[in-house]
Motif scaffolding. Structure first.
Motif, PDB file in Angstrom:
ATOM      1  N   ARG A  32       8.459 -21.293   3.801  1.00  0.00           N
ATOM      2  CA  ARG A  32       9.760 -21.165   2.901  1.00  0.00           C
ATOM      3  C   ARG A  32      10.252 -19.046   3.551  1.00  0.00           C
ATOM      4  O   ARG A  32      11.206 -19.251   3.608  1.00  0.00           O
ATOM      5  CB  ARG A  32       9.859 -21.209   1.523  1.00  0.00           C
ATOM      6  N   LEU A  33       9.594 -18.704   3.627  1.00  0.00           N
ATOM      7  CA  LEU A  33       9.897 -17.697   3.517  1.00  0.00           C
ATOM      8  C   LEU A  33      10.391 -17.247   5.195  1.00  0.00           C
ATOM      9  O   LEU A  33      11.556 -16.443   5.357  1.00  0.00           O
ATOM     10  CB  LEU A  33       8.824 -16.291   3.565  1.00  0.00           C
ATOM     11  N   GLN A  34       9.751 -17.747   6.011  1.00  0.00           N
ATOM     12  CA  GLN A  34       9.459 -17.480   7.116  1.00  0.00           C
ATOM     13  C   GLN A  34      11.345 -18.099   7.212  1.00  0.00           C
ATOM     14  O   GLN A  34      11.981 -17.460   8.075  1.00  0.00           O
ATOM     15  CB  GLN A  34       8.528 -18.450   8.073  1.00  0.00           C
ATOM     16  N   ALA A  35      11.378 -18.934   7.550  1.00  0.00           N
ATOM     17  CA  ALA A  35      13.447 -19.808   7.275  1.00  0.00           C
ATOM     18  C   ALA A  35      13.812 -18.629   6.921  1.00  0.00           C
ATOM     19  O   ALA A  35      14.828 -18.644   7.457  1.00  0.00           O
ATOM     20  CB  ALA A  35      12.888 -21.242   6.669  1.00  0.00           C
ATOM     21  N   TRP A  36      13.564 -18.085   5.217  1.00  0.00           N
ATOM     22  CA  TRP A  36      15.011 -17.219   4.754  1.00  0.00           C
ATOM     23  C   TRP A  36      15.081 -16.198   5.437  1.00  0.00           C
ATOM     24  O   TRP A  36      16.037 -15.647   5.533  1.00  0.00           O
ATOM     25  CB  TRP A  36      14.155 -17.125   4.054  1.00  0.00           C
ATOM     26  N   TYR A  37      13.695 -15.546   6.066  1.00  0.00           N
ATOM     27  CA  TYR A  37      13.964 -14.443   7.179  1.00  0.00           C
ATOM     28  C   TYR A  37      14.534 -14.145   7.894  1.00  0.00           C
ATOM     29  O   TYR A  37      15.124 -13.271   8.443  1.00  0.00           O
ATOM     30  CB  TYR A  37      12.290 -13.762   7.466  1.00  0.00           C
ATOM     31  N   VAL A  38      14.444 -15.085   8.878  1.00  0.00           N
ATOM     32  CA  VAL A  38      14.992 -15.428  10.401  1.00  0.00           C
ATOM     33  C   VAL A  38      16.199 -15.772   9.836  1.00  0.00           C
ATOM     34  O   VAL A  38      16.985 -15.244  10.561  1.00  0.00           O
ATOM     35  CB  VAL A  38      14.481 -16.616  10.852  1.00  0.00           C
ATOM     36  N   GLU A  39      16.974 -16.736   8.956  1.00  0.00           N
ATOM     37  CA  GLU A  39      18.103 -16.230   8.672  1.00  0.00           C
ATOM     38  C   GLU A  39      18.843 -15.804   8.532  1.00  0.00           C
ATOM     39  O   GLU A  39      20.049 -15.253   8.490  1.00  0.00           O
ATOM     40  CB  GLU A  39      18.622 -16.948   7.872  1.00  0.00           C
ATOM     41  N   ARG A  40      18.150 -13.701   7.899  1.00  0.00           N
ATOM     42  CA  ARG A  40      18.754 -12.951   7.746  1.00  0.00           C
ATOM     43  C   ARG A  40      18.217 -11.396   8.094  1.00  0.00           C
ATOM     44  O   ARG A  40      18.962 -10.628   8.578  1.00  0.00           O
ATOM     45  CB  ARG A  40      18.240 -12.473   6.158  1.00  0.00           C
ATOM     46  N   PHE A  41      16.945 -12.102   9.151  1.00  0.00           N
ATOM     47  CA  PHE A  41      16.463 -10.390   9.550  1.00  0.00           C
ATOM     48  C   PHE A  41      16.491 -10.971  11.160  1.00  0.00           C
ATOM     49  O   PHE A  41      16.306 -11.820  11.325  1.00  0.00           O
ATOM     50  CB  PHE A  41      15.136 -10.292   8.797  1.00  0.00           C
ATOM     51  N   GLY A  42      16.211  -9.364  11.990  1.00  0.00           N
ATOM     52  CA  GLY A  42      15.446  -9.526  13.246  1.00  0.00           C
ATOM     53  C   GLY A  42      14.013  -8.706  13.133  1.00  0.00           C
ATOM     54  O   GLY A  42      13.398 -10.226  11.821  1.00  0.00           O
ATOM     55  N   SER A  43      13.958  -8.029  13.949  1.00  0.00           N
ATOM     56  CA  SER A  43      12.233  -7.318  14.156  1.00  0.00           C
ATOM     57  C   SER A  43      12.320  -6.875  12.632  1.00  0.00           C
ATOM     58  O   SER A  43      12.601  -5.773  12.217  1.00  0.00           O
ATOM     59  CB  SER A  43      12.723  -6.685  15.299  1.00  0.00           C
ATOM     60  N   ALA A  44      10.857  -6.455  12.010  1.00  0.00           N
ATOM     61  CA  ALA A  44      10.212  -5.586  11.363  1.00  0.00           C
ATOM     62  C   ALA A  44       9.219  -4.810  12.234  1.00  0.00           C
ATOM     63  O   ALA A  44       8.907  -5.273  12.466  1.00  0.00           O
ATOM     64  CB  ALA A  44       8.916  -6.926  10.313  1.00  0.00           C
ATOM     65  N   HIS A  45       9.777  -3.274  12.228  1.00  0.00           N
ATOM     66  CA  HIS A  45       8.091  -2.835  12.582  1.00  0.00           C
ATOM     67  C   HIS A  45       7.497  -2.478  11.382  1.00  0.00           C
ATOM     68  O   HIS A  45       7.718  -1.380  10.096  1.00  0.00           O
ATOM     69  CB  HIS A  45       9.579  -1.270  13.603  1.00  0.00           C
ATOM     70  N   VAL A  46       6.552  -1.997  11.378  1.00  0.00           N
ATOM     71  CA  VAL A  46       5.121  -1.650  10.418  1.00  0.00           C
ATOM     72  C   VAL A  46       4.260  -0.300  11.386  1.00  0.00           C
ATOM     73  O   VAL A  46       3.976  -0.443  12.495  1.00  0.00           O
ATOM     74  CB  VAL A  46       4.474  -2.626  10.306  1.00  0.00           C
ATOM     75  N   SER A  47       4.566   0.383  10.374  1.00  0.00           N
ATOM     76  CA  SER A  47       3.640   1.608  10.655  1.00  0.00           C
ATOM     77  C   SER A  47       2.739   1.848   9.347  1.00  0.00           C
ATOM     78  O   SER A  47       2.529   2.187   8.308  1.00  0.00           O
ATOM     79  CB  SER A  47       4.229   2.876  10.517  1.00  0.00           C
ATOM     80  N   ILE A  48       1.527   2.293   9.535  1.00  0.00           N
ATOM     81  CA  ILE A  48       0.725   2.537   8.565  1.00  0.00           C
ATOM     82  C   ILE A  48      -0.218   3.382   8.578  1.00  0.00           C
ATOM     83  O   ILE A  48      -0.644   3.745   9.990  1.00  0.00           O
ATOM     84  CB  ILE A  48      -0.780   1.235   8.941  1.00  0.00           C
ATOM     85  N   THR A  49      -1.000   4.139   7.819  1.00  0.00           N
ATOM     86  CA  THR A  49      -1.594   5.566   7.800  1.00  0.00           C
ATOM     87  C   THR A  49      -2.299   5.403   6.462  1.00  0.00           C
ATOM     88  O   THR A  49      -2.620   4.516   5.410  1.00  0.00           O
ATOM     89  CB  THR A  49      -0.698   6.333   7.595  1.00  0.00           C
ATOM     90  N   ASP A  50      -3.626   6.109   7.121  1.00  0.00           N
ATOM     91  CA  ASP A  50      -4.856   6.372   5.881  1.00  0.00           C
ATOM     92  C   ASP A  50      -5.600   7.467   6.207  1.00  0.00           C
ATOM     93  O   ASP A  50      -5.914   7.762   7.106  1.00  0.00           O
ATOM     94  CB  ASP A  50      -5.388   4.729   5.498  1.00  0.00           C
ATOM     95  N   GLU A  51      -6.000   7.458   4.971  1.00  0.00           N
ATOM     96  CA  GLU A  51      -7.032   8.512   4.948  1.00  0.00           C
ATOM     97  C   GLU A  51      -7.603   8.627   3.911  1.00  0.00           C
ATOM     98  O   GLU A  51      -7.887   7.514   3.222  1.00  0.00           O
ATOM     99  CB  GLU A  51      -6.458  10.294   4.218  1.00  0.00           C
ATOM    100  N   ARG A  52      -9.243   9.143   3.139  1.00  0.00           N
ATOM    101  CA  ARG A  52     -10.217   9.026   2.433  1.00  0.00           C
ATOM    102  C   ARG A  52      -9.645   8.038   1.003  1.00  0.00           C
ATOM    103  O   ARG A  52     -10.073   7.211   0.846  1.00  0.00           O
ATOM    104  CB  ARG A  52     -11.005   9.939   2.285  1.00  0.00           C
ATOM    105  N   GLU A  53      -8.691   7.932   0.193  1.00  0.00           N
ATOM    106  CA  GLU A  53      -8.637   8.266  -1.041  1.00  0.00           C
ATOM    107  C   GLU A  53      -7.351   7.379  -0.625  1.00  0.00           C
ATOM    108  O   GLU A  53      -6.470   7.384  -2.180  1.00  0.00           O
ATOM    109  CB  GLU A  53      -8.550   9.244  -1.715  1.00  0.00           C
ATOM    110  N   MET A  54      -6.366   7.432   0.415  1.00  0.00           N
ATOM    111  CA  MET A  54      -5.228   6.804   0.269  1.00  0.00           C
ATOM    112  C   MET A  54      -4.096   6.014   2.054  1.00  0.00           C
ATOM    113  O   MET A  54      -5.272   6.394   2.060  1.00  0.00           O
ATOM    114  CB  MET A  54      -4.283   8.024  -0.167  1.00  0.00           C
ATOM    115  N   VAL A  55      -3.906   4.929   1.578  1.00  0.00           N
ATOM    116  CA  VAL A  55      -3.207   4.118   2.473  1.00  0.00           C
ATOM    117  C   VAL A  55      -1.516   3.889   2.106  1.00  0.00           C
ATOM    118  O   VAL A  55      -1.145   4.263   0.764  1.00  0.00           O
ATOM    119  CB  VAL A  55      -4.310   3.267   2.114  1.00  0.00           C
ATOM    120  N   ALA A  56      -0.282   4.381   3.451  1.00  0.00           N
ATOM    121  CA  ALA A  56       0.491   4.201   3.237  1.00  0.00           C
ATOM    122  C   ALA A  56       1.100   3.578   4.323  1.00  0.00           C
ATOM    123  O   ALA A  56       0.782   3.037   5.522  1.00  0.00           O
ATOM    124  CB  ALA A  56       0.978   5.164   3.102  1.00  0.00           C
ATOM    125  N   ALA A  57       1.972   2.293   4.082  1.00  0.00           N
ATOM    126  CA  ALA A  57       2.532   1.666   5.104  1.00  0.00           C
ATOM    127  C   ALA A  57       4.731   1.840   5.079  1.00  0.00           C
ATOM    128  O   ALA A  57       4.826   1.458   4.145  1.00  0.00           O
ATOM    129  CB  ALA A  57       2.126   0.564   4.679  1.00  0.00           C
TER     130      ALA A  57
END
Length: 82
Positions: free
Chosen positions: A32-57
Motif C-alpha cells: 500500500r505504501l509502495q503504491a502510494w509512493y510511486v504515484e507521488r514521488f521519484g527517487s529517494a536518496h539516503v545518507s547515514i552517519t554514525d558515531e559511538r553514541e549518535m546516529v543521523a540519517a
C-alpha cells in the motif's frame, strides 16, 4: 515523505539496506505504501552517519514532475506571463 508516522507509513514498511556498492537504499516492503509512493514521488536518496553514541540519517525524496494537466507548462514551453 512528510507524513510523520501515520498511514500508510509505519515503522515496518520501510527498510534501509545496502546496495551492492555499499550505498544505503530505501526499500518499501508494504504494497500500500509502495503504491502510494510511486504515484507521488521519484527517487529517494539516503545518507547515514554514525558515531559511538549518535546516529543521523537524511533522506531526500525527489518530486515527480507535474503533468501538463495539473496546470504546469509542458517541457520546452514557457509559462504564461501575467
Amino acid at each position: 515523505v512528510g507524513l510523520g508516522m501515520r498511514m500508510p507509513m509505519t515503522w515496518r514498511a520501510v527498510q534501509v539496506l545496502n546496495h551492492r556498492s555499499g550505498m544505503p537504499v530505501l526499500v518499501i516492503s508494504d504494497s500500500r505504501l509502495q503504491a502510494w509512493y510511486v504515484e507521488r514521488f521519484g527517487s529517494a536518496h539516503v545518507s547515514i552517519t554514525d558515531e559511538r553514541e549518535m546516529v543521523a540519517a537524511y533522506v531526500i525524496v525527489e518530486a515527480l514532475p507535474e503533468s501538463p494537466s495539473a496546470g504546469a507548462a509542458p517541457p520546452g514551453s514557457q509559462a504564461p506571463s501575467n
